[in-house]
Design a protein around this motif. Structure first.
Motif, mmCIF file in Angstrom:
data_model
loop_
_atom_site.group_PDB
_atom_site.id
_atom_site.type_symbol
_atom_site.label_atom_id
_atom_site.label_comp_id
_atom_site.label_asym_id
_atom_site.label_seq_id
_atom_site.Cartn_x
_atom_site.Cartn_y
_atom_site.Cartn_z
ATOM 1 N N LEU A 50 0.840 -1.193 0.000
ATOM 2 C CA LEU A 50 0.000 0.000 0.000
ATOM 3 C C LEU A 50 0.878 1.246 0.000
ATOM 4 O O LEU A 50 1.738 1.416 0.875
ATOM 5 C CB LEU A 50 -0.897 -0.014 1.242
ATOM 6 C CG LEU A 50 -1.926 1.099 1.395
ATOM 7 C CD1 LEU A 50 -2.960 1.030 0.288
ATOM 8 C CD2 LEU A 50 -2.603 0.988 2.761
ATOM 9 N N LEU A 51 0.688 2.120 -0.981
ATOM 10 C CA LEU A 51 1.469 3.354 -1.094
ATOM 11 C C LEU A 51 0.514 4.527 -1.267
ATOM 12 O O LEU A 51 -0.346 4.500 -2.150
ATOM 13 C CB LEU A 51 2.415 3.274 -2.298
ATOM 14 C CG LEU A 51 3.331 4.475 -2.543
ATOM 15 C CD1 LEU A 51 4.387 4.590 -1.441
ATOM 16 C CD2 LEU A 51 4.004 4.363 -3.914
ATOM 17 N N ALA A 52 0.667 5.536 -0.415
ATOM 18 C CA ALA A 52 -0.235 6.688 -0.479
ATOM 19 C C ALA A 52 0.491 7.962 -0.080
ATOM 20 O O ALA A 52 1.550 7.931 0.543
ATOM 21 C CB ALA A 52 -1.447 6.457 0.430
ATOM 22 N N ALA A 53 -0.099 9.091 -0.425
ATOM 23 C CA ALA A 53 0.485 10.402 -0.134
ATOM 24 C C ALA A 53 0.517 10.648 1.366
ATOM 25 O O ALA A 53 -0.453 10.380 2.080
ATOM 26 C CB ALA A 53 -0.321 11.491 -0.828
ATOM 27 N N GLY A 54 1.641 11.184 1.845
ATOM 28 C CA GLY A 54 1.803 11.484 3.260
ATOM 29 C C GLY A 54 1.450 12.923 3.584
ATOM 30 O O GLY A 54 1.807 13.848 2.845
ATOM 31 N N LEU A 55 0.772 13.118 4.695
ATOM 32 C CA LEU A 55 0.365 14.456 5.112
ATOM 33 C C LEU A 55 1.567 15.336 5.456
ATOM 34 O O LEU A 55 1.683 16.471 4.995
ATOM 35 C CB LEU A 55 -0.558 14.355 6.323
ATOM 36 C CG LEU A 55 -0.894 15.668 7.033
ATOM 37 C CD1 LEU A 55 -1.625 16.614 6.088
ATOM 38 C CD2 LEU A 55 -1.710 15.412 8.294
ATOM 39 N N GLY A 56 2.466 14.814 6.266
ATOM 40 C CA GLY A 56 3.575 15.626 6.753
ATOM 41 C C GLY A 56 4.461 16.164 5.654
ATOM 42 O O GLY A 56 4.943 17.306 5.729
ATOM 43 N N GLY A 57 4.689 15.369 4.622
ATOM 44 C CA GLY A 57 5.529 15.822 3.523
ATOM 45 C C GLY A 57 4.944 17.020 2.813
ATOM 46 O O GLY A 57 5.671 17.948 2.422
ATOM 47 N N ALA A 58 3.620 17.033 2.648
ATOM 48 C CA ALA A 58 2.955 18.159 1.979
ATOM 49 C C ALA A 58 3.019 19.415 2.837
ATOM 50 O O ALA A 58 3.262 20.516 2.328
ATOM 51 C CB ALA A 58 1.507 17.797 1.673
ATOM 52 N N VAL A 59 2.813 19.258 4.129
ATOM 53 C CA VAL A 59 2.878 20.408 5.036
ATOM 54 C C VAL A 59 4.275 21.017 5.014
ATOM 55 O O VAL A 59 4.454 22.235 4.903
ATOM 56 C CB VAL A 59 2.490 19.994 6.470
ATOM 57 C CG1 VAL A 59 2.736 21.145 7.451
ATOM 58 C CG2 VAL A 59 1.032 19.546 6.520
ATOM 59 N N LEU A 60 5.284 20.165 5.104
ATOM 60 C CA LEU A 60 6.665 20.635 5.116
ATOM 61 C C LEU A 60 7.027 21.315 3.797
ATOM 62 O O LEU A 60 7.675 22.369 3.788
ATOM 63 C CB LEU A 60 7.601 19.459 5.372
ATOM 64 C CG LEU A 60 9.087 19.782 5.541
ATOM 65 C CD1 LEU A 60 9.295 20.722 6.721
ATOM 66 C CD2 LEU A 60 9.894 18.509 5.733
ATOM 67 N N ALA A 61 6.600 20.735 2.684
ATOM 68 C CA ALA A 61 6.919 21.306 1.374
ATOM 69 C C ALA A 61 6.295 22.677 1.190
ATOM 70 O O ALA A 61 6.946 23.603 0.676
ATOM 71 C CB ALA A 61 6.448 20.365 0.269
ATOM 72 N N ARG A 62 5.043 22.854 1.624
ATOM 73 C CA ARG A 62 4.393 24.168 1.495
ATOM 74 C C ARG A 62 5.075 25.196 2.391
ATOM 75 O O ARG A 62 5.275 26.346 1.995
ATOM 76 C CB ARG A 62 2.905 24.074 1.854
ATOM 77 C CG ARG A 62 2.072 23.105 1.038
ATOM 78 C CD ARG A 62 2.305 23.205 -0.442
ATOM 79 N NE ARG A 62 1.799 24.440 -1.021
ATOM 80 C CZ ARG A 62 1.973 24.792 -2.286
ATOM 81 N NH1 ARG A 62 2.676 24.005 -3.091
ATOM 82 N NH2 ARG A 62 1.479 25.921 -2.746
ATOM 83 N N ALA A 63 5.452 24.777 3.575
ATOM 84 C CA ALA A 63 6.106 25.706 4.501
ATOM 85 C C ALA A 63 7.469 26.150 3.974
ATOM 86 O O ALA A 63 7.819 27.334 4.023
ATOM 87 C CB ALA A 63 6.252 25.064 5.876
ATOM 88 N N LEU A 64 8.249 25.217 3.459
ATOM 89 C CA LEU A 64 9.576 25.551 2.951
ATOM 90 C C LEU A 64 9.502 26.403 1.693
ATOM 91 O O LEU A 64 10.463 27.111 1.361
ATOM 92 C CB LEU A 64 10.371 24.279 2.673
ATOM 93 C CG LEU A 64 10.777 23.471 3.908
ATOM 94 C CD1 LEU A 64 11.540 22.219 3.515
ATOM 95 C CD2 LEU A 64 11.617 24.321 4.857
ATOM 96 N N ALA A 65 8.372 26.337 0.989
ATOM 97 C CA ALA A 65 8.173 27.172 -0.191
ATOM 98 C C ALA A 65 7.653 28.558 0.178
ATOM 99 O O ALA A 65 7.444 29.404 -0.693
ATOM 100 C CB ALA A 65 7.212 26.486 -1.156
#
Length: 287
Positions: free
Chosen positions: A157-172
């Protein structure tokens, strides 16, 4: 259920292409290498447990065959279910070019109507990659995937992770969007977010256990890869290899699951769990 799966734009078994050498070495390897290592090891364990060199694999949402074709290279029979005719056409061409067309079958369908095109209880391994983000009911999606397994089987099972999206938006610099993703029940950062739903590791393992499987392993995928400037990886000698090794080392550490772009969970039926646990193996899959 609407739009349940995202379309992705002999006894001698040749080995899958390794991303650690040759022309396939690229940043794309970071997206699949960790998952392939876990999946390949699971396939090897099922081969040993069943005594059969060729397993039956179902790849739901498998698109153009990122995992299906390498699995067929190992000698397994792979059925790919995907709603996109274009993806299935690309799969057919890719399998033919790889010399495994006789082991790969593509059928048009989706997670909701899975058993209209796939056999219930007919597969040793089921891949459910990039599907749960797009189904109306993730729990039903996992239950269908599990229902396709034989009594001794493995779910990847492979799915999108919440934390990665939050971190990416913040760093941008998109701090409001990062906060919105953190607060949103589905992990969306706004109306323009192309991903309908994201998950935490706890949510995914809960879905797997709720469907009656034992969680064999959890891995964070693309922990660093999406945050590192491309120019650094492309121009610095040895940077790609070093980053790949870093990704592999961090993948199993729970501390990094919360910031991974994707999360991978390996679920096992009771019978499969009794025949051996998750382990490590070498190799990588062509992206």
């Amino acid at each position: 259920m609407s739009d349940p799966m995202r379309p992705p734009v002999s006894h001698h078994h040749p080995q899958p292409t390794s991303l650690r050498s040759g022309p396939s070495r690229s940043r794309a390897s970071l997206r699949t290498a960790v998952v392939w290592e876990v999946l390949q090891e699971a396939l090897e364990r099922r081969v040993k447990a069943t005594g059969r060199e060729s397993l039956d694999v179902l790849d739901t949402g498998g698109g153009s065959g990122n995992f299906a074709v390498p699995a067929a290279h190992l000698g397994h029979r792979v059925t790919v279910v995907d709603p996109s005719p274009n993806a299935l056409f690309a799969l057919e061409r890719r399998a033919a070019e790889a010399g495994v067309a006789d082991r790969v079958k593509g059928v048009q369908g989706d997670a909701h109507g899975l058993f209209d095109v796939a056999e219930r209880g007919g597969y040793d391994v089921v891949l459910c990659h990039g599907v749960l983000e797009y189904v109306d009911d993730p729990a039903e999606g996992v239950r269908n995937a599990v229902a396709a397994l034989r009594p001794e089987g493995v779910l990847s099972l492979l799915a999108a992770g919440l934390g990665g999206a939050v971190l990416a938006r913040a760093l941008a610099g998109h701090f409001k969007e990062a906060k919105q993703a953190l607060d949103d029940p589905n992990g969306r950062w706004g109306a323009g977010d192309p991903v309908p739903r994201r998950f935490t590791a706890e949510q995914l393992t809960g879905l797997v256990e709720g469907a009656g499987l034992r969680v064999g392993a959890v891995h964070g995928v693309r922990v660093f890869a999406d945050l590192v400037p491309g120019v650094l990886v492309d121009t610095e000698p040895g940077a790609l290899e070093a980053l790949l090794k870093l990704e592999e080392a961090a993948a199993e550490l729970s501390a990094f699951h919360s910031v991974a772009t994707q999360l991978h969970v390996l679920g096992e039926t009771g019978g499969a769990a009794e025949t051996g646990g998750a382990g490590e193996t070498g190799g990588a899959v062509e992206a």
